[in-house]
Design a protein around this motif. Structure first.
Motif, PDB file in Angstrom:
ATOM      1  N   MET A   1       0.852  -1.187  -0.158  1.00  0.00           N
ATOM      2  CA  MET A   1      -0.255   0.059  -0.080  1.00  0.00           C
ATOM      3  C   MET A   1       1.097   1.236  -0.278  1.00  0.00           C
ATOM      4  N   ILE A   2       1.936   1.369   0.543  1.00  0.00           N
ATOM      5  CA  ILE A   2       2.817   2.217   0.728  1.00  0.00           C
ATOM      6  C   ILE A   2       3.296   2.513  -0.527  1.00  0.00           C
ATOM      7  N   TRP A   3       3.697   1.645  -1.279  1.00  0.00           N
ATOM      8  CA  TRP A   3       3.999   1.829  -2.872  1.00  0.00           C
ATOM      9  C   TRP A   3       2.926   2.321  -3.741  1.00  0.00           C
ATOM     10  N   ASP A   4       2.007   1.908  -3.427  1.00  0.00           N
ATOM     11  CA  ASP A   4       0.677   2.316  -4.230  1.00  0.00           C
ATOM     12  C   ASP A   4       0.731   4.227  -3.944  1.00  0.00           C
ATOM     13  N   LEU A   5       0.713   4.658  -2.772  1.00  0.00           N
ATOM     14  CA  LEU A   5       0.786   5.844  -2.477  1.00  0.00           C
ATOM     15  C   LEU A   5       2.051   6.640  -2.952  1.00  0.00           C
ATOM     16  N   PHE A   6       2.911   6.011  -3.059  1.00  0.00           N
ATOM     17  CA  PHE A   6       4.275   6.609  -3.632  1.00  0.00           C
ATOM     18  C   PHE A   6       4.148   6.798  -5.293  1.00  0.00           C
ATOM     19  N   VAL A   7       3.451   5.781  -5.847  1.00  0.00           N
ATOM     20  CA  VAL A   7       3.154   6.043  -7.251  1.00  0.00           C
ATOM     21  C   VAL A   7       2.245   7.053  -7.307  1.00  0.00           C
ATOM     22  N   LEU A   8       1.297   7.407  -6.847  1.00  0.00           N
ATOM     23  CA  LEU A   8       0.275   8.519  -6.670  1.00  0.00           C
ATOM     24  C   LEU A   8       0.802   9.674  -6.484  1.00  0.00           C
ATOM     25  N   ILE A   9       1.554   9.939  -5.375  1.00  0.00           N
ATOM     26  CA  ILE A   9       2.379  11.240  -5.112  1.00  0.00           C
ATOM     27  C   ILE A   9       3.300  11.378  -6.221  1.00  0.00           C
ATOM     28  N   SER A  10       4.028  10.505  -6.732  1.00  0.00           N
ATOM     29  CA  SER A  10       4.877  10.847  -7.748  1.00  0.00           C
ATOM     30  C   SER A  10       4.209  11.401  -9.227  1.00  0.00           C
ATOM     31  N   TYR A  11       2.912  10.806  -9.390  1.00  0.00           N
ATOM     32  CA  TYR A  11       2.080  11.323 -10.446  1.00  0.00           C
ATOM     33  C   TYR A  11       1.609  12.731 -10.319  1.00  0.00           C
ATOM     34  N   PHE A  12       1.277  12.902  -9.121  1.00  0.00           N
ATOM     35  CA  PHE A  12       0.785  14.329  -8.764  1.00  0.00           C
ATOM     36  C   PHE A  12       2.092  15.194  -8.920  1.00  0.00           C
ATOM     37  N   ILE A  13       3.476  15.106  -8.457  1.00  0.00           N
ATOM     38  CA  ILE A  13       4.392  15.808  -8.574  1.00  0.00           C
ATOM     39  C   ILE A  13       4.832  16.032 -10.104  1.00  0.00           C
ATOM     40  N   LEU A  14       4.759  15.150 -10.852  1.00  0.00           N
ATOM     41  CA  LEU A  14       4.613  15.354 -12.220  1.00  0.00           C
ATOM     42  C   LEU A  14       3.836  16.062 -12.848  1.00  0.00           C
ATOM     43  N   VAL A  15       2.485  16.046 -12.507  1.00  0.00           N
ATOM     44  CA  VAL A  15       1.565  16.829 -12.942  1.00  0.00           C
ATOM     45  C   VAL A  15       1.848  18.493 -12.618  1.00  0.00           C
ATOM     46  N   PHE A  16       2.295  18.544 -11.236  1.00  0.00           N
ATOM     47  CA  PHE A  16       2.666  19.961 -11.045  1.00  0.00           C
ATOM     48  C   PHE A  16       3.861  20.531 -11.720  1.00  0.00           C
ATOM     49  N   TYR A  17       4.907  19.667 -12.163  1.00  0.00           N
ATOM     50  CA  TYR A  17       5.854  20.003 -12.792  1.00  0.00           C
ATOM     51  C   TYR A  17       5.664  20.665 -14.160  1.00  0.00           C
ATOM     52  N   PHE A  18       4.617  19.797 -14.921  1.00  0.00           N
ATOM     53  CA  PHE A  18       4.065  20.503 -16.276  1.00  0.00           C
ATOM     54  C   PHE A  18       3.414  21.830 -15.991  1.00  0.00           C
ATOM     55  N   GLY A  19       2.617  21.873 -14.788  1.00  0.00           N
ATOM     56  CA  GLY A  19       1.935  23.153 -14.693  1.00  0.00           C
ATOM     57  C   GLY A  19       2.963  24.434 -14.413  1.00  0.00           C
ATOM     58  N   PHE A  20       3.856  24.057 -13.626  1.00  0.00           N
ATOM     59  CA  PHE A  20       4.738  25.069 -13.286  1.00  0.00           C
ATOM     60  C   PHE A  20       5.737  25.353 -14.560  1.00  0.00           C
ATOM     61  N   HIS A  21       6.039  24.535 -15.131  1.00  0.00           N
ATOM     62  CA  HIS A  21       7.105  24.423 -16.054  1.00  0.00           C
ATOM     63  C   HIS A  21       6.646  25.483 -17.297  1.00  0.00           C
ATOM     64  N   PHE A  22       5.253  25.289 -17.828  1.00  0.00           N
ATOM     65  CA  PHE A  22       4.810  26.154 -18.688  1.00  0.00           C
ATOM     66  C   PHE A  22       4.109  27.217 -18.257  1.00  0.00           C
ATOM     67  N   ALA A  23       4.262  27.966 -16.977  1.00  0.00           N
ATOM     68  CA  ALA A  23       3.564  28.898 -16.475  1.00  0.00           C
ATOM     69  C   ALA A  23       4.314  30.421 -17.020  1.00  0.00           C
ATOM     70  N   LYS A  24       5.504  30.098 -17.632  1.00  0.00           N
ATOM     71  CA  LYS A  24       5.945  31.287 -17.877  1.00  0.00           C
ATOM     72  C   LYS A  24       5.664  31.659 -19.351  1.00  0.00           C
ATOM     73  N   ASN A  25       4.742  30.921 -19.838  1.00  0.00           N
ATOM     74  CA  ASN A  25       4.482  31.225 -21.199  1.00  0.00           C
ATOM     75  C   ASN A  25       3.030  31.702 -21.211  1.00  0.00           C
ATOM     76  N   ASN A  26       2.282  32.154 -20.264  1.00  0.00           N
ATOM     77  CA  ASN A  26       0.853  32.328 -20.130  1.00  0.00           C
ATOM     78  C   ASN A  26       1.185  34.063 -19.859  1.00  0.00           C
ATOM     79  N   GLN A  27       1.808  34.625 -20.606  1.00  0.00           N
ATOM     80  CA  GLN A  27       1.717  36.177 -20.567  1.00  0.00           C
ATOM     81  C   GLN A  27       0.442  36.996 -21.100  1.00  0.00           C
ATOM     82  N   LYS A  28       0.075  36.470 -22.000  1.00  0.00           N
ATOM     83  CA  LYS A  28      -1.183  37.115 -22.501  1.00  0.00           C
ATOM     84  C   LYS A  28      -2.374  36.167 -22.766  1.00  0.00           C
TER      85      LYS A  28
END
Length: 477
Positions: A1-28
């Motif tokens: 069960m711990i490994w399942d939570l680790f996978v989910l947390i890793s997934y959320f971190i990856l999603v956050f990375y995409f969000g913040f990585h492309f944030a600089k392109n939203n000027q207009k």
């Protein structure tokens, strides 16, 4: 069960990375909503498929073949027909101007009143329909929390799951904008397709029977029937071949020709040809996805044969109870992927329509509007808790029915706008006709208990009839 939570947390971190990585392109504003039309059409195609492939598809399509057969593929054939019509007939008009919201096209033809009215209807239908999608995507997370030993009621666990899912989706949607949403969609598409293929392989392994034996048993039970040629005068004819093809085509014309959330991905490409590739190609990909998930439902029927199971929850229960750790975390991440891709797109498109069609961009930034609609969508996801026990149909049909009430009149609006004739009435009167067509469709649907595949043609025909009869009446006077 711990490994399942680790996978989910890793997934959320990856999603956050995409969000913040492309944030600089939203000027207009155009950057936030269309990514300057710089994204390759192939990525937009997968984003479109991921957006329309919500958790309803991942979890509820298997329920259709679990409790029935493969007749839903008739509607999928209609989807391909409908997208082809949109690509060849409606799409050229959307590329003829410089619009960000497709409802601006309606405003340019018929005035602000119809533009705002159809935008408002889109908002309500999206909030209600996608609230169901958010609800069903929380079910496997709630099961997982229960399996971890959290001693709360299913309703409380569902609330915890909904809150977590909503917060993560809102953050990366608000921060990253359309560009982040598209590339996160592509990632999520690969995740949930892998999840579906893995679930299929696991079922085959656990059943441990020759393919020919399983196929023969399903055929004997009538579980692999595809086409329905028998019309039932007193029964449900949703999947009667003619109604299914027409209904599927109309659903696809409405969703991919008039629904801003999906059309947004098409007009975000550089030119018409690329947009046509996105539309027609996505229909083919979606068809084969349906085949995959329906096959899963058939095998689930064999796996649970003789047991009493709720069809809409059978795949969720299989995932939580039968998939070992940490692969359970991967499959739950796949469900989250299918849900979050739709929800993030809903948030972005609702923000877009209120920024441009209602001109709220004069007072609020795109991120502020996205934050507001993210919270509103979360609130709407609580509604199924009060409806689900009394709704006779499955969740997929429930979601399709909600959209079917509004798609018919919406299609009529765009087809009338595509024509050369001007309206015989003012924009405000036309808006009244539009709303009256929706109420008429609801009345026919509830009063005569019509199948959802018939609702869209009725709504379409009602609005066209009102416009034409007013044209004839005004000419006489």
């Amino acid at each position: 069960m711990i490994w399942d939570l680790f996978v989910l947390i890793s997934y959320f971190i990856l999603v956050f990375y995409f969000g913040f990585h492309f944030a600089k392109n939203n000027q207009k504003e155009e950057d936030f909503y269309l990514a300057k039309k710089e994204i390759h059409w192939g990525f937009l195609l997968l984003s479109l498929v991921a957006t329309e492939t919500s958790s309803l598809t991942f979890l509820s399509i298997p329920s259709l073949s679990f409790k029935g057969d493969y007749r839903f593929l008739e509607i999928a054939f209609g989807y391909v027909i409908g997208r082809t019509i949109v690509a060849l007939y409606l799409l050229p008009s959307y590329f003829s101007g410089n619009t960000i919201s497709v409802y601006e096209y309606v405003g340019n033809r018929f005035g602000k009143s119809p533009q705002k009215t159809i935008s408002f209807v889109f908002t309500i239908s999206r909030l209600l329909g996608d609230g169901i999608r958010l609800y069903i995507s929380s079910l496997p997370i709630a099961f997982l929390l229960e399996r971890m030993g959290l001693e709360f009621s299913p309703e409380v666990l569902g609330m915890i799951a909904l809150t977590t899912l909503s917060i993560v989706t809102i953050i990366y949607s608000v921060v990253g904008g359309f560009r982040a949403i598209v590339f996160t969609d592509v990632l999520q598409w690969f995740i949930y397709v892998f999840g579906g293929i893995f679930a299929l392989g696991l079922l085959i392994y656990k059943l441990d029977i020759p393919f020919t034996t399983g196929f023969a048993e399903l055929k004997t039970l009538g579980k692999i029937n595809l086409f329905v040629f028998d019309y039932l005068p007193e029964g449900d004819n949703s999947y009667f071949i003619l109604f299914a093809l027409i209904g599927g085509a109309f659903i696809s014309i409405g969703s991919h020709g008039t629904d801003l959330m999906l059309v947004q991905r098409v007009i975000a490409t550089k030119n018409l040809v690329s947009g046509q590739k996105i539309l027609i190609g996505s229909g083919i990909v979606v068809f084969f996805q349906f085949v995959l998930f329906l096959f899963i439902g058939s095998l689930l029927y064999l796996f649970y044969e003789g047991q009493t199971m709720a069809p809409d929850k059978v795949f969720s229960q299989f995932i939580v109870n039968e998939v070992p750790s940490p692969l359970l975390g991967i499959l739950v991440a796949a469900i989250l992927a299918s849900a979050m891709s739709t929800l993030s797109s809903t948030i972005n498109s609702l923000s877009l329509t209120w920024a441009r069609d209602w001109e709220m961009d004069k007072w609020f930034s795109p991120k502020a509007l996205s934050l507001f609609f993210g919270f509103t969508l979360f609130v709407s996801s609580l509604i199924p808790y009060f409806l689900i026990q009394t709704w006779e149909k499955g969740l997929l049909e429930m979601g399709l029915t909600i959209f079917s009430y509004t798609l018919g009149p919406s299609i009529a609006v765009f087809f009338l706008a595509r024509g050369k004739a001007d309206l015989p009435v003012s924009g405000s009167v036309f808006s009244t006709f539009f709303l009256a067509s929706i109420f008429t469709t609801v009345a026919f649907g509830l009063g005569f208990k019509l199948s959802f595949t018939l609702l869209i043609p009725i709504g379409f025909g009602t609005l066209v009839f009102l416009v034409q009869i007013s044209r004839v009446f005004l000419k006489k006077n």
